[in-house]
Design an enzyme around this catalytic site. Structure first.
Site, PDB file in Angstrom:
ATOM      1  CB  THR A 204       9.344 -32.065 -27.796  1.00  0.00           C
ATOM      2  OG1 THR A 204       7.986 -31.830 -27.303  1.00  0.00           O
ATOM      3  CG2 THR A 204       9.238 -33.469 -28.064  1.00  0.00           C
ATOM      4  NE  ARG A 232      -1.991 -30.487 -26.763  1.00  0.00           N
ATOM      5  CZ  ARG A 232      -0.560 -30.630 -27.251  1.00  0.00           C
ATOM      6  NH1 ARG A 232       0.161 -31.276 -26.306  1.00  0.00           N
ATOM      7  NH2 ARG A 232      -0.301 -30.082 -28.418  1.00  0.00           N
ATOM      8  CG  ASP A 235       2.813 -34.583 -31.903  1.00  0.00           C
ATOM      9  OD1 ASP A 235       2.836 -33.706 -30.731  1.00  0.00           O
ATOM     10  OD2 ASP A 235       3.738 -34.620 -32.558  1.00  0.00           O
ATOM     11  CB  THR A 255       9.575 -31.767 -31.976  1.00  0.00           C
ATOM     12  OG1 THR A 255       9.317 -30.505 -31.183  1.00  0.00           O
ATOM     13  CG2 THR A 255      10.559 -31.426 -33.193  1.00  0.00           C
ATOM     14  CB  THR A 257       1.767 -27.093 -33.872  1.00  0.00           C
ATOM     15  OG1 THR A 257       1.834 -27.309 -35.188  1.00  0.00           O
ATOM     16  CG2 THR A 257       2.237 -25.598 -33.371  1.00  0.00           C
TER      17      THR A 257
END
Ligand code: ASP
Length: 370
Positions: A204, A232, A235, A255, A257
Site C-alpha cells: 500500500t 471487503r 482501513d 499500511t 492488516t
C-alpha cells in the site's frame, strides 16, 4: 524577554527531556516558521533482506526517493501539504511494484478493486473511495470527493460515476493488472493460503506532510488484500483508521492488516493521544513556572511556543502500534506532527519508507534495522 528566561530556567530544572520539547518563544507561531516535512510509505511486511536482490532494493528505494522528491518540491516551493501528499502518491500508484493503482492485488474474483483516502488537517475535510476499478489514480478521486464536499466516502459504481463527472482519467482493467499479483492470487487459491502468506509485504502507498503554513495532510491508496471477498473494504479509506489529519496533532497514513487497523482506529487514536500528550506536557511546563509575588504564575505558557519532542511522539505512536500487535495485527504507520517531526512505527520486518524535512533530512529505507 525576561519572562522567557525565567521560563527557560524553570524548564531546565524540570527535566532535560521536557526541555527538549520546548520550542523557542522567538519562533512565534508554529504555523509560520517556513519549515516543512514529509514522509512516504510503500507498505510494510515480511521484507526479507536475503530474499531481495540488490537491484530490487535499489529499484524500490529509487521509487520511494522519486515520490519523496515530488512531494518535497511542492513543499519547498510553498505549496500545500495536500498537494504534496498527492504529488508523492500519484507516482507510487502508477508504479506496478506497489499495491495501489497499477499493480494492485487481486480480489478472489480476479479483479482489482481500489481504496483511497485524503484528508486536510486544517479543515478536517476528507474524501474517501472504496471498491473502484476504472480510475487511474484513486487518490485524485478522493481529492475530488473532498473538494466537492457533499459527501466524504463514496463506493463502487457511484464513485465511478462521480469520477466521470469530475473528468478524472480512467484506465482499462489491463492497466491495473500485473502477472506477479495474479500469481499471488493463484497461489492463494491453490494452497488455501492467507493474504499474509502470499503477499508478505503489503505494498500500500501513503504520504503525510506539513507545509510552510503549518498545515497537515494525509493520503493513502491501496488495492487492499489479495483474495479479498464480499466487497471487503480495508482501513485505508476509513477516515480515522488508515488515514487521518488534524492540524492540532498529526497526520497519519497506515499500511498493514486493515481489519486490525479499523478495530483500533489507528490513525485517529494516534492523533488523539498526541493531542492529549501535548496538553499534559504543556500543563507540566506551566506547573514548573515560578510564582510571582502575587502568588500567580509569572509566565503563562502558550501553545504556540510549545511542541512535543520527537521521542514523545514516537512513544505515543509506538503504543498504538503495540495495541495493533496485541490484537494480532501487523503493519506500520507514518506520522508528521505540527512541529515537523516525521516518525515511522511498524511491527514488521520492514517498511518501504522515506522522509524529508526543511532541516535537510532526506532518507529512504526498507528494513527495520536501517
Ligand atoms: N491496509 C491495507 C488493507 O487492509 C493493505 C495494505 O496495507 O497493503 O486494505
Amino acid at each position: 524577554m525576561n519572562h522567557h528566561f525565567t521560563f527557560l530556567a524553570a524548564f531546565f530544572a524540570l527535566s532535560l527531556a521536557t526541555l527538549s520539547s520546548f520550542v523557542s518563544a522567538e519562533d512565534g507561531n508554529r504555523a509560520d516558521t517556513g519549515d516543512w516535512s514529509i514522509a512516504v510509505h510503500g507498505g510494510a511486511g515480511t521484507i526479507d533482506r536475503g530474499a531481495m536482490t540488490a537491484r530490487e532494493q535499489a529499484s524500490y528505494k529509487a521509487a520511494l526517493a522519486a515520490a519523496l522528491d515530488a512531494g518535497s518540491d511542492v513543499l519547498k516551493n510553498g505549496g500545500t501539504a495536500l498537494d504534496a501528499v498527492q504529488a508523492a502518491i500519484v507516482p507510487l500508484e502508477d508504479d506496478p511494484k506497489f499495491n495501489a493503482g497499477r499493480g494492485a492485488v487481486y480480489t478472489w474474483q480476479g479483479t482489482n478493486e481500489l481504496d483511497a483516502a485524503l484528508m486536510d488537517g486544517e479543515t478536517r475535510q476528507a474524501g474517501a473511495v472504496a471498491g473502484i476499478s476504472s480510475v487511474k489514480n484513486p487518490i485524485l478521486l478522493a481529492n475530488a470527493i473532498m473538494r466537492d464536499g457533499r459527501h466524504v466516502f463514496l463506493s463502487g459504481a457511484g464513485a465511478e460515476e462521480f469520477a466521470g463527472d469530475a473528468g478524472l482519467e480512467r484506465a482499462p482493467p489491463e492497466w491495473f493488472a500485473t502477472q506477479r499479483r495474479l500469481e499471488s492470487l493463484e497461489r492463494m487459491k491453490a494452497r488455501l493460503l492467507s493474504a499474509a502468506d502470499v503477499d508478505h509485504k503489503f505494498g500500500t502507498v501513503g504520504a503525510v506532510a506539513m507545509d510552510q503554513d503549518g498545515n497537515l495532510a494525509a493520503g493513502t491508496s491501496t488495492g487492499g488484500l489479495t483474495g479479498k471477498r464480499w466487497g471487503r473494504i480495508g482501513d485505508v479509506p476509513v477516515i480515522g483508521a488508515g488515514t487521518y489529519a488534524d492540524n492540532r496533532s498529526c497526520a497519519v497514513s497506515a499500511t498493514g492488516t486493515g481489519e486490525y487497523f479499523i478495530r483500533v482506529g489507528v490513525a485517529q487514536e494516534i492523533c488523539t493521544r498526541l493531542r492529549y500528550r501535548f496538553r499534559a506536557e504543556m500543563d507540566k511546563a506551566q506547573a514548573a513556572v515560578p510564582l510571582g509575588e502575587d502568588g500567580m504564575a509569572s509566565y503563562m505558557v502558550h501553545a504556540s511556543e510549545f511542541g512535543l519532542a520527537g521521542d514523545m511522539v514516537q512513544e505515543e505512536v509506538d503504543a498504538v502500534m503495540a495495541e495493533v500487535k496485541d490484537l494480532g495485527g501487523y503493519g506500520g504507520v507514518i506520522v508528521v506532527t505540527p512541529d515537523g517531526h516525521a516518525v515511522f512505527s511498524f511491527n514488521t520486518q520492514g517498511m518501504y519508507r522515506g522522509r524529508a524535512t526543511s532541516e535537510g533530512m532526506n532518507e529512504v529505507a526498507i528494513f527495520a534495522d536501517e
